[in-house]
Design a protein around this motif. Structure first.
Motif, PDB file in Angstrom:
ATOM      1  N   MET A  83       0.841  -1.182   0.000  1.00 43.44           N
ATOM      2  CA  MET A  83       0.000   0.000   0.000  1.00 43.44           C
ATOM      3  C   MET A  83       0.885   1.245   0.000  1.00 43.44           C
ATOM      4  N   ALA A  84       0.460   2.263  -0.696  1.00 43.26           N
ATOM      5  CA  ALA A  84       1.201   3.516  -0.762  1.00 43.26           C
ATOM      6  C   ALA A  84       1.127   4.232   0.583  1.00 43.26           C
ATOM      7  N   GLN A  85       2.212   4.890   0.939  1.00 47.87           N
ATOM      8  CA  GLN A  85       2.255   5.622   2.194  1.00 47.87           C
ATOM      9  C   GLN A  85       2.061   7.106   1.935  1.00 47.87           C
ATOM     10  N   PRO A  86       1.589   7.838   2.935  1.00 50.57           N
ATOM     11  CA  PRO A  86       1.424   9.283   2.770  1.00 50.57           C
ATOM     12  C   PRO A  86       2.777   9.981   2.756  1.00 50.57           C
ATOM     13  N   LEU A  87       2.772  11.221   2.263  1.00 49.88           N
ATOM     14  CA  LEU A  87       3.973  12.042   2.346  1.00 49.88           C
ATOM     15  C   LEU A  87       4.261  12.310   3.823  1.00 49.88           C
ATOM     16  N   MET A  88       5.541  12.325   4.169  1.00 50.54           N
ATOM     17  CA  MET A  88       5.955  12.591   5.547  1.00 50.54           C
ATOM     18  C   MET A  88       5.132  11.766   6.544  1.00 50.54           C
ATOM     19  N   PRO A  89       5.292  10.451   6.548  1.00 50.13           N
ATOM     20  CA  PRO A  89       4.433   9.592   7.362  1.00 50.13           C
ATOM     21  C   PRO A  89       4.491   9.879   8.868  1.00 50.13           C
ATOM     22  N   LYS A  90       5.654  10.220   9.394  1.00 49.25           N
ATOM     23  CA  LYS A  90       5.744  10.491  10.836  1.00 49.25           C
ATOM     24  C   LYS A  90       5.007  11.784  11.192  1.00 49.25           C
ATOM     25  N   GLY A  91       5.187  12.814  10.369  1.00 48.55           N
ATOM     26  CA  GLY A  91       4.465  14.064  10.596  1.00 48.55           C
ATOM     27  C   GLY A  91       2.963  13.877  10.446  1.00 48.55           C
ATOM     28  N   THR A  92       2.567  13.065   9.469  1.00 48.13           N
ATOM     29  CA  THR A  92       1.141  12.767   9.265  1.00 48.13           C
ATOM     30  C   THR A  92       0.596  12.018  10.477  1.00 48.13           C
ATOM     31  N   ASP A  96      -3.952   1.610  15.909  1.00 47.25           N
ATOM     32  CA  ASP A  96      -3.838   0.633  14.819  1.00 47.25           C
ATOM     33  C   ASP A  96      -4.205   1.257  13.470  1.00 47.25           C
ATOM     34  N   GLN A  97      -5.244   2.087  13.452  1.00 48.38           N
ATOM     35  CA  GLN A  97      -5.648   2.740  12.202  1.00 48.38           C
ATOM     36  C   GLN A  97      -4.552   3.689  11.708  1.00 48.38           C
ATOM     37  N   ILE A  98      -4.003   4.472  12.610  1.00 46.42           N
ATOM     38  CA  ILE A  98      -2.952   5.422  12.234  1.00 46.42           C
ATOM     39  C   ILE A  98      -1.708   4.663  11.791  1.00 46.42           C
ATOM     40  N   ALA A  99      -1.349   3.613  12.526  1.00 43.25           N
ATOM     41  CA  ALA A  99      -0.164   2.818  12.186  1.00 43.25           C
ATOM     42  C   ALA A  99      -0.321   2.177  10.817  1.00 43.25           C
ATOM     43  N   ASP A 100      -1.500   1.645  10.530  1.00 46.88           N
ATOM     44  CA  ASP A 100      -1.734   1.008   9.235  1.00 46.88           C
ATOM     45  C   ASP A 100      -1.644   2.025   8.099  1.00 46.88           C
ATOM     46  N   PHE A 101      -2.189   3.212   8.306  1.00 44.51           N
ATOM     47  CA  PHE A 101      -2.177   4.235   7.260  1.00 44.51           C
ATOM     48  C   PHE A 101      -0.761   4.773   7.013  1.00 44.51           C
ATOM     49  N   CYS A 102       0.000   4.970   8.084  1.00 44.41           N
ATOM     50  CA  CYS A 102       1.320   5.599   7.964  1.00 44.41           C
ATOM     51  C   CYS A 102       2.461   4.596   7.787  1.00 44.41           C
ATOM     52  N   GLY A 103       2.172   3.317   7.903  1.00 42.04           N
ATOM     53  CA  GLY A 103       3.202   2.312   7.697  1.00 42.04           C
ATOM     54  C   GLY A 103       4.107   2.101   8.905  1.00 42.04           C
ATOM     55  N   PHE A 104       3.576   2.299  10.095  1.00 41.00           N
ATOM     56  CA  PHE A 104       4.332   2.090  11.322  1.00 41.00           C
ATOM     57  C   PHE A 104       3.706   0.961  12.124  1.00 41.00           C
TER      58      PHE A 104
END
Length: 177
Positions: free
Chosen positions: A1-10, A23-31
């Motif tokens: 899955m594609a990650q957002p720009l600046m995943p930690k800041g997002t 869990d939702q935030i981790a899944d979206f940001c790849g953490f």
């Protein structure tokens, strides 16, 4: 899955401004969810500023609200839409520095074995310019003494499929005429 720009800041912005679970935030940001928990506890990002995914058109407010209401739902990244995508334009072909000296050899090969191939077709296939093709044709290229025809597929400037598509286009045009 594609990650957002600046995943930690997002992730920081989503922690501070939404009611999404870790869990939702981790899944979206790849953490991992424990990394998100550490971000929420200010253990790993003491002075980091959040990056708004809504302002950058990566998420919509409706998407966030949908996932806030359903803890099992997952956020989905919006496709990036720009003028080139809408108009159907292709991005310019990047040739690595290590392969740039092979481009004149590939042009010479195409001119030798496929003289019916037009200059614009060669330009698209190899990512070169018409003046470069003309200088190789007329042997006025600065390095024309050292140019030896080499197959562009073997050199790595294009794929066999791309070359076959151009040749099929040439054959289709010659049959029509």
């Amino acid at each position: 899955m594609a990650q957002p720009l600046m995943p930690k800041g997002t992730a920081i912005w989503l922690i501070e401004n939404t009611a999404l679970n870790f869990d939702q935030i981790a899944d979206f940001c790849g953490f991992h969810s424990l990394e998100i928990q550490a971000l929420a506890d200010n253990e790993s990002s003491v002075s980091m500023v959040g990056f708004d995914p809504i302002a950058s058109s990566q998420l919509t407010l409706e998407e966030i609200r949908r996932c806030e209401n359903d803890p099992t739902a997952r956020l989905s990244l919006r496709p990036i839409v720009d003028a080139d995508n809408i108009l159907g334009k292709k991005k310019g072909r990047y040739t690595p520095v290590s392969k740039r000296q092979d481009r004149p050899d590939a042009i010479a090969w195409l001119l030798k074995y496929y003289p019916e191939m037009s200059e614009p077709q060669i330009c698209r296939l190899l990512g070169t310019t018409k003046p470069m093709i003309r200088s190789i044709k007329s042997k006025t290229h600065w390095n024309s003494a050292n140019i030896k025809p080499h197959n562009p597929v073997q050199v790595g400037l294009c794929t066999q499929q791309e070359l076959d598509q151009v040749l099929a286009e040439i054959n289709r045009k010659s049959v029509e005429v």
